[in-house]
Design a protein around this motif. Structure first.
Motif, PDB file in Angstrom:
ATOM      1  N   GLU A 224       0.819  -1.208   0.000  1.00 25.23           N
ATOM      2  CA  GLU A 224       0.000   0.000   0.000  1.00 25.23           C
ATOM      3  C   GLU A 224       0.858   1.265   0.000  1.00 25.23           C
ATOM      4  OE1 GLU A 224       0.356  -1.529   4.250  1.00 25.23           O
ATOM      5  OE2 GLU A 224      -0.071  -2.371   2.260  1.00 25.23           O
ATOM      6  N   GLN A 225       2.158   1.114   0.250  1.00 22.49           N
ATOM      7  CA  GLN A 225       3.079   2.244   0.235  1.00 22.49           C
ATOM      8  C   GLN A 225       4.112   2.126  -0.877  1.00 22.49           C
ATOM      9  OE1 GLN A 225       2.894   4.948   2.036  1.00 22.49           O
ATOM     10  NE2 GLN A 225       1.136   4.272   3.260  1.00 22.49           N
ATOM     11  N   ALA A 226       3.848   1.252  -1.856  1.00 18.09           N
ATOM     12  CA  ALA A 226       4.885   0.971  -2.858  1.00 18.09           C
ATOM     13  C   ALA A 226       4.293   0.875  -4.258  1.00 18.09           C
ATOM     14  CB  ALA A 226       5.605  -0.324  -2.504  1.00 18.09           C
ATOM     15  N   GLU A 227       5.173   0.992  -5.239  1.00 20.18           N
ATOM     16  CA  GLU A 227       4.821   0.826  -6.654  1.00 20.18           C
ATOM     17  C   GLU A 227       5.871  -0.073  -7.292  1.00 20.18           C
ATOM     18  OE1 GLU A 227       4.957   4.746  -8.266  1.00 20.18           O
ATOM     19  OE2 GLU A 227       3.707   5.601  -6.659  1.00 20.18           O
ATOM     20  N   ASP A 228       5.425  -1.007  -8.110  1.00 16.08           N
ATOM     21  CA  ASP A 228       6.343  -1.933  -8.770  1.00 16.08           C
ATOM     22  C   ASP A 228       6.685  -1.438 -10.166  1.00 16.08           C
ATOM     23  OD1 ASP A 228       6.540  -3.711  -6.652  1.00 16.08           O
ATOM     24  OD2 ASP A 228       4.755  -4.817  -7.251  1.00 16.08           O
ATOM     25  N   TRP A 229       7.979  -1.221 -10.402  1.00 14.08           N
ATOM     26  CA  TRP A 229       8.477  -0.724 -11.681  1.00 14.08           C
ATOM     27  C   TRP A 229       9.433  -1.739 -12.304  1.00 14.08           C
ATOM     28  CZ3 TRP A 229       7.318   3.970 -14.121  1.00 14.08           C
ATOM     29  CH2 TRP A 229       6.493   4.832 -13.392  1.00 14.08           C
ATOM     30  N   VAL A 230       9.541  -1.679 -13.629  1.00 10.40           N
ATOM     31  CA  VAL A 230      10.475  -2.552 -14.344  1.00 10.40           C
ATOM     32  C   VAL A 230      11.288  -1.710 -15.317  1.00 10.40           C
ATOM     33  CG1 VAL A 230       9.138  -4.682 -14.136  1.00 10.40           C
ATOM     34  CG2 VAL A 230       8.682  -3.130 -16.047  1.00 10.40           C
ATOM     35  N   VAL A 231      12.523  -2.127 -15.517  1.00 14.22           N
ATOM     36  CA  VAL A 231      13.412  -1.520 -16.512  1.00 14.22           C
ATOM     37  C   VAL A 231      13.981  -2.635 -17.373  1.00 14.22           C
ATOM     38  CG1 VAL A 231      15.551  -0.232 -16.913  1.00 14.22           C
ATOM     39  CG2 VAL A 231      14.051   0.398 -15.000  1.00 14.22           C
ATOM     40  N   HIS A 232      13.846  -2.501 -18.680  1.00 14.80           N
ATOM     41  CA  HIS A 232      14.477  -3.422 -19.626  1.00 14.80           C
ATOM     42  C   HIS A 232      15.398  -2.598 -20.516  1.00 14.80           C
ATOM     43  CE1 HIS A 232      11.666  -7.120 -19.449  1.00 14.80           C
ATOM     44  NE2 HIS A 232      11.554  -6.422 -18.328  1.00 14.80           N
ATOM     45  N   ALA A 233      16.584  -3.139 -20.785  1.00 15.34           N
ATOM     46  CA  ALA A 233      17.542  -2.363 -21.570  1.00 15.34           C
ATOM     47  C   ALA A 233      18.581  -3.274 -22.195  1.00 15.34           C
ATOM     48  CB  ALA A 233      18.230  -1.311 -20.687  1.00 15.34           C
ATOM     49  N   TYR A 234      19.264  -2.734 -23.193  1.00  9.47           N
ATOM     50  CA  TYR A 234      20.439  -3.394 -23.775  1.00  9.47           C
ATOM     51  C   TYR A 234      21.589  -2.400 -23.756  1.00  9.47           C
ATOM     52  CZ  TYR A 234      23.766  -5.492 -26.932  1.00  9.47           C
ATOM     53  OH  TYR A 234      24.927  -6.010 -27.465  1.00  9.47           O
ATOM     54  N   PHE A 235      22.744  -2.852 -23.217  1.00 10.68           N
ATOM     55  CA  PHE A 235      23.923  -1.999 -23.071  1.00 10.68           C
ATOM     56  C   PHE A 235      25.068  -2.536 -23.923  1.00 10.68           C
ATOM     57  CE2 PHE A 235      21.379  -1.156 -19.394  1.00 10.68           C
ATOM     58  CZ  PHE A 235      21.595   0.182 -19.103  1.00 10.68           C
ATOM     59  N   ASP A 236      25.806  -1.614 -24.560  1.00  6.50           N
ATOM     60  CA  ASP A 236      26.918  -2.007 -25.427  1.00  6.50           C
ATOM     61  C   ASP A 236      28.170  -2.292 -24.600  1.00  6.50           C
ATOM     62  OD1 ASP A 236      28.079   0.447 -24.744  1.00  6.50           O
ATOM     63  OD2 ASP A 236      27.685   1.378 -26.691  1.00  6.50           O
ATOM     64  N   GLY A 237      29.302  -2.478 -25.279  1.00 13.57           N
ATOM     65  CA  GLY A 237      30.538  -2.835 -24.605  1.00 13.57           C
ATOM     66  C   GLY A 237      31.080  -1.769 -23.678  1.00 13.57           C
ATOM     67  N   PRO A 241      23.573   2.579 -22.869  1.00  9.25           N
ATOM     68  CA  PRO A 241      22.309   1.986 -23.311  1.00  9.25           C
ATOM     69  C   PRO A 241      22.021   2.273 -24.789  1.00  9.25           C
ATOM     70  CG  PRO A 241      21.888   3.977 -22.034  1.00  9.25           C
ATOM     71  CD  PRO A 241      23.368   3.736 -21.965  1.00  9.25           C
ATOM     72  N   LEU A 242      21.810   1.218 -25.553  1.00 12.75           N
ATOM     73  CA  LEU A 242      21.369   1.358 -26.941  1.00 12.75           C
ATOM     74  C   LEU A 242      19.851   1.267 -27.035  1.00 12.75           C
ATOM     75  CD1 LEU A 242      24.056  -0.734 -28.872  1.00 12.75           C
ATOM     76  CD2 LEU A 242      24.060   1.687 -28.242  1.00 12.75           C
ATOM     77  N   ALA A 243      19.222   0.730 -26.003  1.00 14.15           N
ATOM     78  CA  ALA A 243      17.759   0.690 -25.889  1.00 14.15           C
ATOM     79  C   ALA A 243      17.453   0.608 -24.402  1.00 14.15           C
ATOM     80  CB  ALA A 243      17.189  -0.524 -26.620  1.00 14.15           C
ATOM     81  N   GLY A 286      25.130  -5.986 -22.160  1.00 16.11           N
ATOM     82  CA  GLY A 286      24.128  -6.958 -22.578  1.00 16.11           C
ATOM     83  C   GLY A 286      22.730  -6.548 -22.165  1.00 16.11           C
ATOM     84  N   ILE A 287      21.810  -7.517 -22.177  1.00 16.27           N
ATOM     85  CA  ILE A 287      20.411  -7.271 -21.828  1.00 16.27           C
ATOM     86  C   ILE A 287      20.231  -7.343 -20.320  1.00 16.27           C
ATOM     87  CG2 ILE A 287      18.063  -8.191 -21.995  1.00 16.27           C
ATOM     88  CD1 ILE A 287      18.646  -9.100 -24.798  1.00 16.27           C
ATOM     89  N   ILE A 288      19.397  -6.449 -19.787  1.00 14.29           N
ATOM     90  CA  ILE A 288      19.037  -6.510 -18.372  1.00 14.29           C
ATOM     91  C   ILE A 288      17.519  -6.458 -18.223  1.00 14.29           C
ATOM     92  CG2 ILE A 288      21.175  -5.389 -17.634  1.00 14.29           C
ATOM     93  CD1 ILE A 288      19.395  -2.872 -17.026  1.00 14.29           C
ATOM     94  N   ASP A 289      17.045  -7.041 -17.134  1.00 11.49           N
ATOM     95  CA  ASP A 289      15.639  -6.982 -16.730  1.00 11.49           C
ATOM     96  C   ASP A 289      15.648  -6.690 -15.234  1.00 11.49           C
ATOM     97  OD1 ASP A 289      13.019  -7.468 -15.932  1.00 11.49           O
ATOM     98  OD2 ASP A 289      13.151  -9.635 -16.212  1.00 11.49           O
ATOM     99  N   LEU A 290      15.272  -5.464 -14.853  1.00  8.22           N
ATOM    100  CA  LEU A 290      15.309  -5.045 -13.466  1.00  8.22           C
ATOM    101  C   LEU A 290      13.902  -4.956 -12.887  1.00  8.22           C
ATOM    102  CD1 LEU A 290      17.840  -2.045 -13.583  1.00  8.22           C
ATOM    103  CD2 LEU A 290      18.334  -4.491 -13.413  1.00  8.22           C
ATOM    104  N   ASP A 291      13.746  -5.412 -11.640  1.00  2.43           N
ATOM    105  CA  ASP A 291      12.525  -5.195 -10.865  1.00  2.43           C
ATOM    106  C   ASP A 291      12.860  -4.265  -9.723  1.00  2.43           C
ATOM    107  OD1 ASP A 291      10.424  -6.840 -12.058  1.00  2.43           O
ATOM    108  OD2 ASP A 291      11.704  -8.535 -11.535  1.00  2.43           O
TER     109      ASP A 291
END
Length: 421
Positions: A224-237, A241-243, A286-291
């Protein structure tokens, strides 16, 4: 769906290979990756449990490699299996891991997988120990502390004495999680994210954890005091972030603690900047998926999970130029330009087979996700696609088959409002 023309010009001579270890045939993320690259003309291959999984029957799949694994096998055996598949494909292919076991194996055996007689697999070159560390709940907490990124207050007990000390001083409820991502398939201490309401309950549960508990104990962030967010991205060498995409998780299964069942794309420049800076600091590629969970009590985004791979719900996110994280990785690794473009704000993603029981459970609890748009600008379904129907019907057949436990588990969990187990 993105067109094949315009700025999106993939190398159609380089196929993609879905790499998954473990027995989870109803994986919509793998199907999404097959469709994403297959629709723009990239040949797609996949490791599957058998030839009757949703991924195996997709019209966009060039070839399936049935191979039953648990993810706990000897790494040498898994590497040799991947090389054997590579020889059958006969040319370099982009590896697309769908679980931590696959992502960690690829990172820790880059030389063997990247230098082969068939030209080697293609994958982001990352510091070899980093994917295992970010996938670990303890390792991620330590990285957050080292680089000043917020995470839930966490204790890492090494003995029953540590647990007893924690039980006498902690503020309940707390959350217990397996210390390492791989434990969920070997001998998990807890079946998943587990809420513990009292010191007495903690002591009772801890009796089954042995002398060296494989858990972390975290502060409970009240929904009740929080919000769930997600971040998806691809990072180069260079860890640039490229996306990069941000969104809000409306429902998950199991409720409030599991995979995304319903989510929206929501612009959040502050969160995007935080995530990009953290990834740059730790040097991930590389690819990441953050919660993350936004704690309204202190105004901070707290990192819960860092998945060093594509997330199952990655198809929620696509830019106006047709880029998602899987397409960005394939383009980048094959020397193509990744077109820039804004994310499709207001777009939503629904996983049909788990969103209905999640909806029932969330309505029982009275929880409403903040920042979810009143109306979606568009919807993508995880399974049903007009141009690729077989995965949907195959999912239904396996989900509803006689003797399957899926429906009972979903019903039981929605009734209790807590994860199975």
């Amino acid at each position: 769906m993105a067109s094949c023309g315009g700025l999106l010009t993939p190398d159609r001579e380089v196929p993609g290979l879905i790499v998954k270890f473990g027995d989870y045939p109803l994986h919509h993320g793998g199907v999404g990756a097959i469709r994403s690259l297959g629709r723009i003309g990239v040949p797609m291959y996949a490791i599957t449990e058998d030839r009757r999984t949703p991924a195996a029957v997709s019209r966009y799949l060039t070839g399936a490699f049935p191979w039953r694994t648990t993810g706990a096998e000897d790494p040498g055996y898994l590497v040799e299996g991947l090389l054997r598949i590579g020889r059958r494909i006969g040319r370099p292919a982009v590896l697309i891991p769908t679980d931590e076991e696959a992502a960690v194996l690829i990172a820790e055996h880059q030389r063997e997988l990247g230098e082969t007689e068939f030209g080697g697999f293609l994958f982001p070159r990352v510091e070899s120990a980093l994917p295992r560390r970010v996938a670990s709940k303890q390792g991620l907490h330590e990285l957050c502390a080292a680089y000043g990124f917020s995470s839930p207050v966490t204790a890492c007990p090494r003995s029953q004495a540590d647990i007893e000390e924690f039980a006498t001083t902690a503020r309940f409820p707390v959350v217990a999680k397996n210390r390492e991502a791989f434990q969920r398939r070997e001998q998990p201490a807890v079946p998943g994210t587990t809420r513990i309401n009292s010191a007495r309950s903690l002591r009772a549960l801890a009796r089954g954890w042995g002398e060296r508990p494989g858990v972390v104990l975290q502060e409970y962030l009240p929904r009740e005091q929080a919000e769930d967010w997600v971040v998806h991205a691809y990072f180069d060498g260079n860890s640039a972030p490229l996306a990069l995409f941000t969104g809000v998780k409306v429902r998950s299964w199991p409720p409030h603690a599991g995979m995304t069942a319903h989510a929206y794309v929501v612009d959040n420049p502050e969160l995007a900047d935080l995530a990009a800076r953290f990834v740059k600091e730790i040097g991930f590629t590389g690819i990441i998926d953050l919660d993350l969970r936004f704690d309204r009590r202190d105004g901070k985004y707290k990192l819960l999970d860092f998945n060093p791979r594509m997330g199952a719900q990655f198809r929620l996110f696509e830019s106006e130029t047709g880029i998602d994280v899987v397409r960005a990785m394939h383009l980048h690794l094959t020397g193509r330009e990744v077109p820039e473009g804004d994310q499709r704000a207001g777009h939503r993603y629904v996983v049909e087979n788990i969103d209905l029981p999640a909806l029932i459970a969330y309505r029982r609890s009275g929880y409403l996700a903040p920042h979810a748009p009143a109306r979606a600008s568009g919807t993508e379904l995880a399974w049903l696609a007009a141009d690729d129907m077989k995965p949907f019907f195959t999912m239904l057949a396996r989900f509803l088959r006689p003797g399957a436990k899926h429906l009972y588990e979903l019903w039981r969990t929605s009734r209790r409002g807590a994860p199975p187990g």
